[in-house]
Design a protein around this motif. Structure first.
Motif, PDB file in Angstrom:
ATOM      1  N   THR A  53      -1.578 -17.166 -11.421  1.00  0.00           N
ATOM      2  CA  THR A  53      -2.031 -17.362 -12.799  1.00  0.00           C
ATOM      3  C   THR A  53      -3.501 -16.992 -12.935  1.00  0.00           C
ATOM      4  N   ALA A  54      -4.307 -17.364 -11.948  1.00  0.00           N
ATOM      5  CA  ALA A  54      -5.732 -17.012 -11.975  1.00  0.00           C
ATOM      6  C   ALA A  54      -5.916 -15.490 -11.939  1.00  0.00           C
ATOM      7  N   THR A  55      -5.103 -14.807 -11.146  1.00  0.00           N
ATOM      8  CA  THR A  55      -5.162 -13.341 -11.085  1.00  0.00           C
ATOM      9  C   THR A  55      -4.820 -12.734 -12.443  1.00  0.00           C
ATOM     10  N   ALA A  56      -3.781 -13.283 -13.086  1.00  0.00           N
ATOM     11  CA  ALA A  56      -3.381 -12.787 -14.406  1.00  0.00           C
ATOM     12  C   ALA A  56      -4.468 -13.047 -15.443  1.00  0.00           C
ATOM     13  N   LEU A  57      -5.130 -14.200 -15.348  1.00  0.00           N
ATOM     14  CA  LEU A  57      -6.218 -14.514 -16.276  1.00  0.00           C
ATOM     15  C   LEU A  57      -7.398 -13.561 -16.083  1.00  0.00           C
ATOM     16  N   ASP A  58      -7.745 -13.272 -14.831  1.00  0.00           N
ATOM     17  CA  ASP A  58      -8.818 -12.305 -14.569  1.00  0.00           C
ATOM     18  C   ASP A  58      -8.467 -10.942 -15.152  1.00  0.00           C
ATOM     19  N   ALA A  59      -7.212 -10.538 -15.004  1.00  0.00           N
ATOM     20  CA  ALA A  59      -6.783  -9.240 -15.539  1.00  0.00           C
ATOM     21  C   ALA A  59      -6.865  -9.231 -17.067  1.00  0.00           C
ATOM     22  N   PHE A  60      -6.460 -10.338 -17.693  1.00  0.00           N
ATOM     23  CA  PHE A  60      -6.470 -10.427 -19.150  1.00  0.00           C
ATOM     24  C   PHE A  60      -7.892 -10.378 -19.703  1.00  0.00           C
ATOM     25  N   PHE A  61      -8.812 -11.112 -19.075  1.00  0.00           N
ATOM     26  CA  PHE A  61     -10.185 -11.180 -19.566  1.00  0.00           C
ATOM     27  C   PHE A  61     -11.089 -10.101 -18.973  1.00  0.00           C
ATOM     28  N   GLY A  62     -10.591  -9.361 -17.977  1.00  0.00           N
ATOM     29  CA  GLY A  62     -11.413  -8.334 -17.339  1.00  0.00           C
ATOM     30  C   GLY A  62     -12.580  -8.900 -16.573  1.00  0.00           C
ATOM     31  N   THR A  63     -12.342  -9.979 -15.837  1.00  0.00           N
ATOM     32  CA  THR A  63     -13.421 -10.685 -15.143  1.00  0.00           C
ATOM     33  C   THR A  63     -13.372 -10.484 -13.616  1.00  0.00           C
ATOM     34  N   GLY A  64     -12.751  -9.424 -13.164  1.00  0.00           N
ATOM     35  CA  GLY A  64     -12.706  -9.161 -11.726  1.00  0.00           C
ATOM     36  C   GLY A  64     -11.915 -10.238 -10.998  1.00  0.00           C
ATOM     37  N   ASP A  65     -12.599 -10.992 -10.119  1.00  0.00           N
ATOM     38  CA  ASP A  65     -11.934 -12.110  -9.426  1.00  0.00           C
ATOM     39  C   ASP A  65     -12.653 -13.427  -9.692  1.00  0.00           C
ATOM     40  N   GLU A  66     -13.413 -13.469 -10.790  1.00  0.00           N
ATOM     41  CA  GLU A  66     -14.235 -14.645 -11.091  1.00  0.00           C
ATOM     42  C   GLU A  66     -13.380 -15.898 -11.278  1.00  0.00           C
TER      43      GLU A  66
END
Length: 267
Positions: free
Chosen positions: A42-55
């Motif tokens: 889920t964290a990976t999907a959120l990073d992809a959605f927001f374009g935040t790398g791996d933050e």
């Protein structure tokens, strides 16, 4: 969690974020208020959605290090669920927690009459997070659920039908076996209460017994063996997976039958 800030910057709603990463709105709300931390996928999907790398992945990993949601008595069992290779659950009166819909879980917690709206919301979020963490484990353990038929008919029609549809969909997964004990089984050992069993890759096994207030993990070999024997006995009364799925589908169809609807409102 930085999630609320990111969402405000992008001008998107919790519903939009939830749809994008395929989780419930309740989970997004729990992430934003730091009640829960997203699992890795889920964290990976959120990073992809927001374009935040791996933050977000880094933040969620740090948040999960020393924290497990849920009551303290349940945390040892959560550790077991996250590492077991085979997990078995018997439920006599309700749909097992791992297979509950959000609406069904909310109705269960609200029905106690002892929880505030915020407490109900938090417990629902914890349950959904547990489902994501355990059912979607990358190493794909084998799950077996035996459910008494009485549990399939528990709940108001508008919630029960969706719950049964979800149960049928989940049972189609190759690593999830769902068996139903039909009414014709009559009295059987499962009437004594619900429980769970876990087999570890070391060859050891542990159990979990439900209680009115809390559950307890059982590790003593003789007691675990007793639960194993009870499981095998109950399994002998249960229908095969395909017949169980047919029964679940029939109950779903009954909700669309006018005669059944009329019977449901009769005193």
């Amino acid at each position: 969690m930085k999630l609320r800030e990111l969402r405000a910057e992008r001008g998107v709603t919790q519903d939009q974020v939830a749809d994008a990463v395929q989780v419930s709105k309740s989970l997004i709300a729990a992430f934003e208020t730091n009640r829960l931390a997203p699992q890795q996928d889920t964290a990976t999907a959120l990073d992809a959605f927001f374009g935040t790398g791996d933050e977000i992945q880094k933040l969620s990993t740090e948040a999960r290090k020393n924290r497990k949601p849920g009551p303290s008595w349940f945390r040892p069992w959560r550790d077991v669920e996250e590492t077991a290779v085979i997990l078995r659950y018997f439920q006599a009166t309700l749909i097992p927690g791992l297979l509950q819909t959000e609406a069904y879980a909310r109705a269960i917690f609200a029905s106690t009459g002892m929880l505030s709206d915020d407490e109900v919301a938090e417990r629902v979020a914890n349950r959904l997070e547990r489902q994501s963490a355990i059912l979607d484990r990358a190493d794909r353990p084998t799950f077996a659920f035996i459910i008494d038929a009485a549990a399939l008919r528990c709940g108001p029609p508008e919630i029960a039908k969706d719950q049964l549809l979800h149960l049928a969909d989940t049972s189609a997964r190759s690593n999830i076996l769902v068996h139903v004990v039909p009414d014709s089984a009559g009295l059987h050992p499962g009437r004594n209460g619900s429980f769970a069993l876990a087999n570890m890759d070391t060859g050891s096994a542990v159990g979990l017994l439900d209680d009115f207030y809390e559950g307890r993990v059982i590790a003593e070999p003789m007691r675990v063996t007793g639960l194993e024997r009870t499981w095998q006995t109950i399994a002998g009364f249960a229908l095969p997976c395909d017949q169980s799925r047919d029964l679940i589908s029939k109950l779903v169809n009954d909700y669309d039958d006018p005669a059944t609807k009329l019977a449901q409102v009769q005193p």
